[in-house]
Design a protein around this motif. Structure first.
Motif, PDB file in Angstrom:
ATOM      1  N   ILE A  43     101.579 111.921  -4.201  1.00 27.81           N
ATOM      2  CA  ILE A  43     101.105 110.851  -3.067  1.00 27.81           C
ATOM      3  C   ILE A  43     102.218 110.830  -2.027  1.00 27.81           C
ATOM      4  N   GLY A  44     103.292 110.427  -2.709  1.00 25.60           N
ATOM      5  CA  GLY A  44     104.501 109.784  -1.758  1.00 25.60           C
ATOM      6  C   GLY A  44     105.026 111.444  -1.059  1.00 25.60           C
ATOM      7  N   TYR A  45     105.058 112.393  -1.645  1.00 20.65           N
ATOM      8  CA  TYR A  45     105.345 113.662  -0.980  1.00 20.65           C
ATOM      9  C   TYR A  45     104.727 114.115   0.264  1.00 20.65           C
ATOM     10  N   GLY A 214     108.905  94.297  17.084  1.00 23.13           N
ATOM     11  CA  GLY A 214     107.519  94.023  16.502  1.00 23.13           C
ATOM     12  C   GLY A 214     106.888  95.322  16.116  1.00 23.13           C
ATOM     13  N   TYR A 215     106.962  96.079  16.649  1.00 21.65           N
ATOM     14  CA  TYR A 215     106.266  97.533  16.365  1.00 21.65           C
ATOM     15  C   TYR A 215     106.708  97.978  15.163  1.00 21.65           C
ATOM     16  N   PHE A 216     108.186  98.051  15.054  1.00 23.34           N
ATOM     17  CA  PHE A 216     108.707  98.485  13.784  1.00 23.34           C
ATOM     18  C   PHE A 216     108.363  97.635  12.390  1.00 23.34           C
ATOM     19  N   GLY A 217     108.032  96.126  12.851  1.00 24.04           N
ATOM     20  CA  GLY A 217     107.699  95.441  11.716  1.00 24.04           C
ATOM     21  C   GLY A 217     106.316  95.868  11.145  1.00 24.04           C
ATOM     22  N   HIS A 218     105.380  96.143  12.154  1.00 23.19           N
ATOM     23  CA  HIS A 218     104.016  96.644  12.105  1.00 23.19           C
ATOM     24  C   HIS A 218     104.004  97.960  11.115  1.00 23.19           C
ATOM     25  N   MET A 219     104.844  99.059  11.415  1.00 23.75           N
ATOM     26  CA  MET A 219     104.741 100.178  10.908  1.00 23.75           C
ATOM     27  C   MET A 219     105.386  99.944   9.492  1.00 23.75           C
ATOM     28  N   ALA A 224     101.981 102.506   4.673  1.00 24.79           N
ATOM     29  CA  ALA A 224     102.069 102.302   3.132  1.00 24.79           C
ATOM     30  C   ALA A 224     100.712 101.687   2.570  1.00 24.79           C
ATOM     31  N   PHE A 225     100.144 100.717   3.238  1.00 28.19           N
ATOM     32  CA  PHE A 225      98.815 100.268   3.116  1.00 28.19           C
ATOM     33  C   PHE A 225      97.785 100.979   2.939  1.00 28.19           C
ATOM     34  N   ILE A 349     108.315 105.620   6.185  1.00 28.05           N
ATOM     35  CA  ILE A 349     108.932 106.721   5.144  1.00 28.05           C
ATOM     36  C   ILE A 349     109.349 105.645   3.950  1.00 28.05           C
ATOM     37  N   PHE A 350     110.553 104.822   4.460  1.00 30.40           N
ATOM     38  CA  PHE A 350     111.165 103.966   3.363  1.00 30.40           C
ATOM     39  C   PHE A 350     110.158 103.230   2.766  1.00 30.40           C
ATOM     40  N   SER A 351     109.034 102.396   3.523  1.00 33.12           N
ATOM     41  CA  SER A 351     108.104 101.520   2.757  1.00 33.12           C
ATOM     42  C   SER A 351     107.331 102.370   1.965  1.00 33.12           C
ATOM     43  N   ILE A 352     106.889 103.413   2.106  1.00 33.53           N
ATOM     44  CA  ILE A 352     106.073 104.465   1.203  1.00 33.53           C
ATOM     45  C   ILE A 352     106.628 104.764   0.149  1.00 33.53           C
TER      46      ILE A 352
END
Length: 391
Positions: A43-45, A214-219, A224-225, A349-352
């Motif tokens: 899933i992560g890959y 702001g966009y970076f926080g959104h991403m 990941a969601f 990618i980090f959050s995923i």
């Protein structure tokens, strides 16, 4: 000068068609698991390789100012054809882990010439009401993302190869349609020369910096969601012996986010893009924090809560793009949009990967609390020192 009536619908349909490639691999992840022999880590890959490709692609496109130096419609066409070709690689008879990663990476790389370039084309046609136009456009992206899940959840999904064939064919048709019917916009101001440092220098602009953070926080939260919503649905089914359809429900949750993009775009005409983004971030952050409670609710309320979260989490995306596009000189709009996409998707990618790691060691019902960090950072960026902003 008002754009001709067909311009926005063609851009929207082309964006929908081409971005259907994004989650095509995720929608058939069970079949890819069997073909490659990988376990749950696939899933992560599958998603991270697309995100990494998109990051490298947007970095290349941004540094070389591709969308600002060359015809955006032509860039869109070429990238749609190459992205479809990479998607077709998933039909390889002997699909190895590396072929899978290369196919998804290549798809992501050429999506860098589709998603931000589509927004650049819209910005070249709409100076007034850009937030509304981008609301429709990002809504099309979200619906395109959901589309493979809908195909997988129907009788067509019994043959997983059809998911790949249909999304690839759509991408080709979308690229051709945009190139054929949407010429360069009247407000396009091409860059006369290459300046490799133009993108990074944009961060000296205070309004650009606020919109970007702001966009970076959104991403941090968004992809990941989307990637782990199927796992959340499977977990709920296991906990309560429920029979929620995972692919159809995932498609519905993502698709409703497309409607919220449109609604947010219309609302921005009255309230302004910044206010819409702030409210959306606040709501999605609250859903992160109360996500464990959602797993305790009856199945109907659980799905309703997840759907509302899916709407809150996307409504701000086109408004951030509007804030970014209107905070920079016209000849750098494409570069600015591509650059923030590059950094934003790197963050995703980090959050995923964080959620992939936590899923192996923590209770799944508490997994999504970690995503609250994104809305918190996004709100800090947007609610800093006040400045004049676009409506």
């Amino acid at each position: 000068m008002k754009p001709r009536a067909h311009i926005l619908p063609i851009i929207i349909l082309s964006q929908f068609a081409c971005t259907s490639l994004w989650f095509a691999g995720n929608a058939i992840v069970d079949e890819l698991t069997l073909k490659t022999g990988l376990g749950p880590e696939i899933i992560g890959y599958v998603l991270s390789s697309v995100q990494l490709g998109f990051i490298i692609g947007t970095l290349v496109f941004g540094l070389f100012m591709i969308a600002d130096r060359f015809s955006p419609s032509r860039v869109f066409l070429i990238c749609s054809l190459l992205a479809a070709l990479c998607n077709f690689l998933l039909l390889s008879e002997t699909l190895s882990k590396w072929t899978l990663l290369f196919a998804r990476f290549g798809t992501g790389f050429f999506l860098a010439g589709i998603y931000p370039v589509g927004m650049k084309i819209a910005a070249d046609y709409y100076q007034k009401g850009l937030g509304k136009a981008l609301g429709y456009l990002v809504g099309a992206l979200v619906l395109g993302t959901a589309f493979p899940y809908f195909v997988s959840g129907t009788s067509l999904g019994k043959d997983f190869t059809l998911v790949i064939k249909i999304t690839s064919a759509l991408a080709i048709m979308g690229g051709v349609a945009l190139w054929a019917f949407v010429p360069n916009g009247p407000f396009r101001k091409p860059s006369a020369k290459l300046s490799l440092g133009a993108g990074p220098l944009l961060f000296k602009l205070h309004s650009f910096r606020q919109a970007a953070f702001g966009y970076f926080g959104h991403m941090w939260e968004l992809y990941a969601f989307w990637a782990f919503t199927p796992l959340a649905l499977q977990t709920y089914n296991t906990m309560w012996a429920s029979e929620i359809s995972v692919p159809l429900s995932t498609g519905m949750i993502i698709a409703l986010g497309g409607l919220s993009c449109v609604f947010g775009g219309l609302l921005s005409l009255r309230s302004g893009s910044r206010k819409v983004a702030v409210v959306s971030l606040l709501l999605s952050g609250l859903f992160c924090l109360i996500s464990p409670v959602l797993f305790t609710l009856p199945s109907g309320l659980f799905l309703v809560g997840w759907c509302f979260w899916g709407m809150a989490i996307t409504a701000d995306s086109p408004q951030f793009s509007n804030l970014v596009a209107t905070s920079v000189p016209p000849e750098l709009k494409g570069t600015a949009l591509t650059l923030v996409n590059c950094i934003g998707f790197a963050i995703s990618i980090f959050s995923i990967q964080l959620l992939s790691f936590l899923a192996e060691t923590f209770d799944i019902t508490y997994l999504f609390i970690a995503l609250a960090l994104g809305p918190f950072i996004g709100l800090l960026g947007l609610l800093g020192r006040k400045h004049r902003h676009v409506r």
